[in-house]
Every structure is written in structure tokens, then in C-alpha cells.
Design a protein around this motif. Structure first.
Motif, PDB file in Angstrom:
ATOM      1  N   VAL A   1       3.187  -7.959   0.705  1.00  0.00           N
ATOM      2  CA  VAL A   1       2.578  -7.667  -0.604  1.00  0.00           C
ATOM      3  C   VAL A   1       3.132  -6.361  -1.143  1.00  0.00           C
ATOM      4  O   VAL A   1       3.018  -5.316  -0.496  1.00  0.00           O
ATOM      5  CB  VAL A   1       1.041  -7.542  -0.484  1.00  0.00           C
ATOM      6  CG1 VAL A   1       0.440  -7.255  -1.853  1.00  0.00           C
ATOM      7  CG2 VAL A   1       0.428  -8.794   0.106  1.00  0.00           C
ATOM      8  N   GLN A   2       3.743  -6.432  -2.300  1.00  0.00           N
ATOM      9  CA  GLN A   2       4.224  -5.217  -2.958  1.00  0.00           C
ATOM     10  C   GLN A   2       3.970  -5.289  -4.465  1.00  0.00           C
ATOM     11  O   GLN A   2       3.862  -6.369  -5.032  1.00  0.00           O
ATOM     12  CB  GLN A   2       5.732  -5.019  -2.741  1.00  0.00           C
ATOM     13  CG  GLN A   2       6.107  -4.379  -1.412  1.00  0.00           C
ATOM     14  CD  GLN A   2       6.671  -5.375  -0.443  1.00  0.00           C
ATOM     15  OE1 GLN A   2       7.244  -6.369  -0.853  1.00  0.00           O
ATOM     16  NE2 GLN A   2       6.481  -5.142   0.835  1.00  0.00           N
ATOM     17  N   ASN A   3       3.933  -4.125  -5.096  1.00  0.00           N
ATOM     18  CA  ASN A   3       3.893  -3.997  -6.564  1.00  0.00           C
ATOM     19  C   ASN A   3       2.855  -4.913  -7.199  1.00  0.00           C
ATOM     20  O   ASN A   3       3.111  -5.530  -8.224  1.00  0.00           O
ATOM     21  CB  ASN A   3       5.271  -4.344  -7.156  1.00  0.00           C
ATOM     22  CG  ASN A   3       6.375  -3.589  -6.464  1.00  0.00           C
ATOM     23  OD1 ASN A   3       6.345  -2.372  -6.405  1.00  0.00           O
ATOM     24  ND2 ASN A   3       7.335  -4.316  -5.909  1.00  0.00           N
ATOM     25  N   SER A   4       1.705  -5.004  -6.582  1.00  0.00           N
ATOM     26  CA  SER A   4       0.731  -5.985  -7.075  1.00  0.00           C
ATOM     27  C   SER A   4      -0.666  -5.413  -7.137  1.00  0.00           C
ATOM     28  O   SER A   4      -0.966  -4.384  -6.538  1.00  0.00           O
ATOM     29  CB  SER A   4       0.743  -7.219  -6.167  1.00  0.00           C
ATOM     30  OG  SER A   4       1.968  -7.905  -6.302  1.00  0.00           O
ATOM     31  N   MET A   5      -1.499  -6.129  -7.897  1.00  0.00           N
ATOM     32  CA  MET A   5      -2.902  -5.765  -8.026  1.00  0.00           C
ATOM     33  C   MET A   5      -3.705  -6.952  -7.504  1.00  0.00           C
ATOM     34  O   MET A   5      -3.535  -8.073  -7.980  1.00  0.00           O
ATOM     35  CB  MET A   5      -3.202  -5.515  -9.499  1.00  0.00           C
ATOM     36  CG  MET A   5      -4.598  -5.080  -9.785  1.00  0.00           C
ATOM     37  SD  MET A   5      -4.782  -4.748 -11.550  1.00  0.00           S
ATOM     38  CE  MET A   5      -5.199  -3.024 -11.502  1.00  0.00           C
ATOM     39  N   ILE A   6      -4.534  -6.709  -6.498  1.00  0.00           N
ATOM     40  CA  ILE A   6      -5.242  -7.807  -5.845  1.00  0.00           C
ATOM     41  C   ILE A   6      -6.732  -7.490  -5.774  1.00  0.00           C
ATOM     42  O   ILE A   6      -7.118  -6.352  -5.531  1.00  0.00           O
ATOM     43  CB  ILE A   6      -4.644  -8.070  -4.449  1.00  0.00           C
ATOM     44  CG1 ILE A   6      -3.147  -8.385  -4.607  1.00  0.00           C
ATOM     45  CG2 ILE A   6      -5.366  -9.204  -3.731  1.00  0.00           C
ATOM     46  CD1 ILE A   6      -2.440  -8.775  -3.350  1.00  0.00           C
TER      47      ILE A   6
END
Lengths: 405, 370
Positions: A294-299
């Protein structure tokens, strides 16, 4: 008895948002999910609360069920207040007949009794179409210090974009000299943000006059503001600086979500001094699996990621199975991307399931002709079959395929 | 769903001493757990799911953080016009006797008397799991027992007042043993009891009159031959927190899909306070595996086998392994932490390293800057 309010906010939330196609088939535009856990309406509502405005009328018309459910008692925004708070205002029947809201100004006119019971000096008109953080109390202070009848919030847009907006030309002392609706050759690049403060006594008089005019579309931008200007009322432009994004199209909705992943974009959703409130179910924290990347993400809460997620926004309870890949995409609540599937440059609406090894969306770099590229959209509750391929720019809903402009 | 017949009583201070640093400034029930919860959320949500509309919180000390957390009880659907949450703090009860519970209940007799409910569920807060209070209460009522004690079948927790239930095939108690921790699997009480209110009041009054102050010893054990006591088996995924080590183990159990889904099922959610923070953000350099991450966190480093609470920051190049980072913790660039529990707002400076042992996790006190 209702407590007197200095300023009452009226939030126009009845719009269909037809350029969001399948995403607004069953919900009003202000209820469209944005930013991992929010809906568009959270922004104006939170701005109101943070600005000290605690009386808000929300005018609904198109597909109001989900929006009304979402707002509920207003508790999520601290707007469950006995003699103020948030009120849902759908069109209603009167002894003189029953009318839908004909235009934005007519919607306010039909609810003048709601406004009157708070005996306000000022009325703030908002829409549920934009993502921005704004302190309306500063705008109100500006309105008062200019002794204006009407204040219009304006934002400097790129000169080459100005022809897409309602442009406000400003003369001496912030006075508005002219309005131009989507001008071919704009004289300025100050765009109206659709946020107005009126002195209520003035607005009431103009709304009443507007209702008497059979030629009027009963719209603020089209009718009421020009009429006030023509009559020489003091109207001023309040300059706003900061992030402001219309999320009225598939592309702008996708971009506005991607903006959250860009540290250089000045929209901070984690500022404790200006919280954006939302109404969310109770869910456990998100789980990132042993083989996930998981990178560069909003979860968000309740998500489970066992596969790869990059440059994406995942809403509550989205699941990305092992071996699945999600890139440059938005997964709304309840989406499941099954093992081996690939989702790229896509918006998947609520409860979409992507079958194993299916491919949704295409990368712009894989298209020879960029004209043919666009974000793919899958409408709510659609199941993309195993191994199915959904091309760029597709618009898939329960009734079958299609494409957006 | 609303059940007017059942009154809930929670004892958030029981076993306060079990968690050492973690309970230095808060009641055990207020200890953060599982990324966004407090230990009391499990029992309180369980009661809410069973339709219990009136819950008394019996506090003794260190209750500020707990009260802040619970507020009006809105998050659990317990902020209501009639009934809801009651804060009960019988301050005139002597400290040493209070943990015996009988004194507290005796002091609360007016509250019990004035409550219209006829069944009482008493619960401690040192247990994590998804116990169905509804099924527990139904089993009590259907069996006609005097007392129903919820138990977990498994290894005995290392608690000084562990209660072992010897049961027949119908879950009727044949003998009770207190303060023993025999090896092997046993039915051990999890501090949750169901009783008829009138019986509870009578037994408490009788015990108090004779200065008997320990509920398990002086009421249950002493009367175990005259009362009909039944056991009620809690789900297998029930964790008894008896020490920082077992707290750590229970947290790590959440990293297993099956156990996490058993403890935190989506269908019967554990309620807690919503803090309105934005979703978690993962940076360009983030490398996260097998971890539970709460909203408001920012991860740009490496995180493995860990639990991250809300508003945690793991900066670029930082490494977090087998660790629990509570709300507001910051692990700065290049810092490393493993086998540790970092309490709220701990800051680990650049390049620093903190390492505990697998069998003895390191606890860092709230707000400490390392």
C-alpha cells in the motif's frame, strides 16, 4: 419559540448532478461519497458549524432519501440543537397549491417562513456541490463592514478556465460592477463560488418581486443577482483564497479525490482546528494483510487490503483480495476487488464487486489516442464478471454499459 | 430493541493493577485497545446489543479519562430520555474493601431498589471478545438459575482471584475454586454475572451485615451449596487481560483474520467514540504488512505485525515491528521500535531505537519523549 439568529444558512441540496451519471442515479449530488469517508455535503455543513452558524436549512428535492438519512438529526455535525440545528426542507404542499422548487431563488422563497422564525439579519446561501474549507464568519464580517445588500464569494481561477464560470467583474472598493455567465472573452478571472450572503430584508423583497415576474427562471445567478445589481444595490465580492473544487463531473470527482493524495495540494482534512465531520458507521480499523503493498493512498475504517493499492482512495469496508491490484482509483463503500483482478483509473460505486481476473479501466499511457481515454465508472451494486474487461471511459450501471462524455 | 427488564452494571476499576503503566492514570476500562477502542467498549457494546437501556458505571478512582470517553453514552445508543448511562461513584466506601464489590453494591442499594429492572448483569472490563449478552441473559432466565457466571474455557489467566468453575454436562456449577490457577484448560470466570435483582440485593445486604466484602469468595463461594449457579460459555475468541503481556497477546490476536472477525464482527460492531479524523494516509515510502491501522494515521515507513491507533505518525525510514502504538504516537524518521507498547502521545526521536522482548513487551508511559 425560536431563538433569534444573526445568520441562517440555506444549503441548496436538491440538484441532480446529472454529469455524474450513474453515481447520482439514486442519490442527490451532495450525498456523493468523497475523500474516503465523507460525502460532499459534509464540507458546507462542517464549514457552517466551524464558522459558528448553527441554524441550517437543507433544501432537498432530487432523490432525497439517502441524503435525509445521512443528515438524520444532525448529530454528526453537532447540529442536533433544540431551537436551531439542521432542518431538511423538501418541497411541500400549501393551500395555494403544490410546487417543486422551480429554481434556486424559488426554493428559498418557498421556505421564507422557515427563515423568518429565526428573525435573522442575514441569510447565507450555500450549495452542496463543492469541496472547500471556508470560514463564513469572515465573509459575514466583510458583508457587514461593507454595508452590502449582497456579498458574493469569488475565487481567482486560471484565465484560460474563466470561460467555464460565472465571472464577477469588480469595480472600486470591492463593489461588483458586472456579472458575466460563462463569457467567451472574460474581463476578469474572478469566478463566483455560488456562496452568497444577503441582508434578509433586502433578499426577501427581491424574492417577492422575482416571483411576480413570469419571465424569471427564479434563479439566483440568472435573475435575482442581476436584478439587485440593476437596481443599484450595494453588492460586493468577497475574495476567497484556498482549495475549492467543483466535483460535478466524473473527471473532477476523480481529480478531487486524487488531490488528497498529493501533499502539495492545500486541502488538509486532518486539521483539528477545522474538522470535517461526517456520519459514519462503527467499524474496526483497517487491516493490511501480510502480502499487501500500500502506497500513496487514503484508506478508511473497515477496509481489508491483501493485494496492491497505489494512488487510490478506499472508502469504509472496501476489500482488495490477495493478488488484486488497485491503482489510481476510487473504491466507494462495500466494494470488493477479487483475487487477480485489476482496477485502474476507475471509480467503483457502492457495493460493486469485481470478479477474479477482471480488468476495469485503462491507463492513459496505454492509449494511442488520448481522446479515447477517461476514467471508467461502475455503478452501485454492479458485479463485474470474472475475466471481464471494462474499457476506459466506460459507464457501467445495472442496466448495462455506456460511456460518459 | 430495548429490554426494560435488565440493568447493566460495569466495574471499570476491577483489575486496575494488572496493567501497571497502562493504568497509572486511567481506569482499566479506559485502556485503549484494538486501534480505536477502550476496554470498556466491549462490555458496553455487548450490553447495548442486548437491548439493555440502563447501565450503571461503578467507578472508584482515575475515572476522568473514562468519563471523557463515555460522555453521555451517545456512541452506545445510551443517551436517552429515559434511562441510559448512570455514573455511580460511591466515594464513601473504604478503598480496601471496594474491590470486593460487595461494599460498592451495598452502597448502591438505593439505585438498585429504585431501578424497575428485575435482572442485573454485572461485568468487569478486562475481557475482550464478542460475548452475546442477549444469549447469556436468555440462558439465565430459561434455566431459572440463581446466578449465571460467564466463563472462558481455556488456560487459566494469571489473576490472583481467578475463579475456576467445575461444571457438569449441563453447565451447572458443581464446585467453585477461587484464587487458583491450575495447569491445563479450565472454565474460568470472566467477571460477568447475571442475577435477579432482588436476590442480588438480599445477598449483598446479608454479606455486608457480616462484613463479608468479596463477591466471589463471600457470596458465590460461601453459598455455592445453597445457590444454583450455572456457567455460560463465552466464545473461544475471548481474551482475558491479566497483564501487559496478555494485553499484548490479545492485541496481536487481532492480526489473525479469523480471530479479528470473531472479536470485531462487522454485524455486531463494537461501538466507540467517533473522533472525526480523516482516513489513514500511506506515503510514497510506506511498507505495511499484517497490521491494524486506525483512521487519522500517516505511514511513510515500515510497519509489520503491529496495531496503530488513531493519529499515529510513522515517518520515512522508521521501522515498527510487533508493536502497539497508541493514539498520537510519533515514530520519527529512521527510528525503530519492536516488541513494545507505546502509550498515547509518545514521541520516538529520529534514529532512536526501542526494543522489548517477545515474551516481555516494553511499555512506554503516556506522553514520554524518547
Amino acid at each position: 419559540m425560536f431563538r433569534k439568529q444573526e445568520c441562517v444558512a440555506m444549503l441548496l441540496a436538491g440538484g441532480q448532478g446529472s454529469r455524474l451519471y450513474t453515481l447520482t442515479q439514486k442519490i442527490a449530488k451532495p450525498a456523493v461519497p468523497y475523500g474516503g469517508k465523507y460525502r460532499i455535503i459534509d464540507f458546507p455543513l462542517s464549514n457552517c458549524v466551524n464558522s459558528g452558524i448553527d441554524t441550517v436549512g437543507v433544501l432537498t428535492q432530487y432523490q432525497p432519501l439517502e441524503l435525509s438519512d445521512y443528515i438524520g438529526s444532525g448529530q454528526a455535525w453537532d447540529l442536533d440543537i433544540a431551537d436551531a440545528g439542521v432542518h431538511i426542507l423538501p418541497p411541500y404542499q400549501q393551500t395555494s397549491g403544490a410546487d417543486w422548487y422551480k429554481g434556486t431563488a424559488n426554493a428559498i422563497f418557498q421556505n421564507r417562513n422557515f427563515i423568518e422564525r429565526y428573525d435573522p439579519e442575514y441569510v447565507l446561501i450555500l450549495s452542496g456541490d463543492h469541496i472547500y474549507k471556508m470560514d463564513y464568519s469572515n465573509m459575514l464580517a466583510f458583508h457587514k463592514s461593507h454595508r452590502a445588500a449582497c456579498t458574493v464569494a469569488v475565487l481567482a481561477v486560471e484565465p484560460e478556465e474563466a470561460h467555464r464560470f460565472g465571472i464577477v467583474n469588480v469595480g472600486d472598493g470591492d463593489r461588483i460592477a458586472e456579472f458575466e455567465e460563462k463569457p467567451e472573452h472574460p474581463k476578469s478571472h474572478l469566478a463566483s463560488m455560488g456562496i452568497y450572503i444577503f441582508s434578509w430584508a433586502k433578499l426577501k423583497a427581491y424574492l417577492e418581486a422575482d416571483e411576480q415576474n413570469p419571465a424569471s427562471k427564479n434563479d439566483f445567478g440568472h435573475d435575482v443577482l442581476p436584478a439587485m445589481l440593476k437596481a443599484g444595490e450595494p453588492m460586493v465580492a468577497y475574495p476567497f483564497e484556498g482549495y475549492w473544487k467543483d466535483v460535478g463531473t466524473i473527471d473532477s470527482l476523480w481529480e478531487a479525490n486524487m488531490d488528497l493524495l498529493n501533499p502539495n495540494v492545500p486541502l488538509d482534512l486532518s486539521d483539528p482546528a477545522w474538522r470535517i465531520y461526517s456520519n459514519n458507521p462503527a467499524l474496526p480499523p483497517q487491516f493490511i494483510g501480510a502480502h499487501a503493498s500500500v502506497q500513496n493512498s487514503m484508506i478508511s475504517e473497515g477496509c481489508s487490503v491483501y493485494g496492491t493499492v497505489d494512488f487510490s482512495v478506499l472508502f469504509p469496508t472496501a476489500v482488495v483480495e490477495e493478488g488484486a491490484e488497485v491503482r489510481d482509483s476510487i473504491l466507494m463503500p462495500g466494494v470488493r476487488v477479487k483475487a487477480g483482478a485489476k482496477v485502474q483509473y476507475s471509480i467503483l460505486a457502492e457495493n460493486v464487486t469485481v470478479g477474479e481476473n477482471a480488468v476495469v479501466g485503462e491507463r492513459p499511457e496505454d492509449k494511442e489516442n488520448l481522446e479515447e481515454w477517461g476514467v471508467a465508472v461502475v455503478g452501485e451494486h454492479v458485479t463485474v464478471a470474472e475475466n471481464e474487461r471494462i474499457p476506459a471511459k466506460a459507464m457501467v450501471d445495472a442496466k448495462g454499459g455506456g460511456a460518459h462524455a | 430493541m430495548r429490554n426494560n427488564r435488565v440493568l447493566g452494571l460495569l466495574f471499570p476499576n476491577r483489575h486496575d493493577d494488572a496493567l501497571r503503566e497502562l493504568t497509572a492514570e486511567r481506569a482499566l476500562g479506559s485502556v485503549p485497545f484494538g486501534g480505536r477502542y477502550r476496554l470498556i467498549d466491549f462490555a458496553l457494546s455487548g450490553m447495548a446489543h442486548a437491548g439493555i437501556g440502563k447501565v450503571g458505571i461503578v467507578t472508584k478512582r482515575n475515572d476522568q479519562s473514562l468519563m471523557e470517553h463515555l460522555g453521555s453514552g451517545k456512541a452506545w445508543g445510551l443517551s436517552r430520555k429515559t434511562e441510559g448511562l448512570y455514573y455511580l461513584a460511591p466515594h464513601d466506601v473504604p478503598d480496601t474493601l471496594y474491590d470486593g464489590r460487595v461494599a460498592a453494591l451495598h452502597a448502591l442499594d438505593d439505585f438498585l431498589e429504585s431501578s424497575i429492572e428485575d435482572v442485573v448483569v454485572l461485568s468487569d472490563c478486562h475481557v475482550v471478545g464478542n460475548l452475546s449478552y442477549k444469549a447469556l441473559i436468555e440462558s439465565h432466565v430459561d434455566s431459572g438459575a440463581d446466578v449465571t457466571v460467564a466463563y472462558r474455557f481455556g488456560e487459566c489467566p494469571a489473576l490472583a482471584d481467578n475463579l475456576v468453575l467445575d461444571l457438569d454436562e449441563n453447565d451447572d456449577v458443581t464446585a467453585l475454586r477461587l484464587g487458583v490457577n491450575p495447569a491445563g484448560d479450565h472454565a474460568c470466570g470472566i467477571g460477568t454475572y447475571v442475577m435477579n435483582k432482588d436476590l442480588l440485593r438480599r445477598l449483598v445486604a446479608e454479606a455486608a451485615a457480616e462484613n463479608f466484602m468479596h463477591f466471589d469468595r463471600d457470596v458465590l463461594l460461601r453459598l455455592s451449596q445453597t445457590l444454583r449457579i450455572r456457567g455460560y460459555k463465552a466464545p473461544a475468541a475471548t481474551y482475558i487481560i491479566s497483564s501487559p503481556e496478555t494485553y499484548f497477546e490479545a492485541s496481536m490476536a487481532l492480526l489473525d483474520d479469523q480471530r479479528r472477525n470473531a472479536v470485531l464482527p462487522l454485524g455486531t460492531p463494537v461501538y466507540t467514540v467517533n473522533r472525526d479524523v480523516c482516513p489513514a494516509i500511506y506515503g510514497l515510502n510506506s511498507c505495511v504488512s499484517r497490521s491494524l491501522v486506525a483512521d487519522g494515521s500517516f505511514v511513510d515507513g515500515t510497519v509489520k505485525n503491529s496495531v496503530l491507533f488513531r493519529d499515529v505518525r510513522v515517518e520515512k525510514g522508521a521501522v515498527v515491528e510487533n508493536a502497539i502504538l497508541m493514539q498520537g504516537t510519533v515514530v520519527k524518521a529512521g527510528a525503530r521500535v519492536s516488541h513494545a507498547i507505546l502509550d498515547k502521545d509518545v514521541v520516538l526521536s529520529e534514529g532512536k531505537s526501542l526494543t522489548g522482548l517477545a515474551e516481555l513487551p516494553l511499555c512506554v508511559k503516556k506522553g514520554k519523549h524518547v
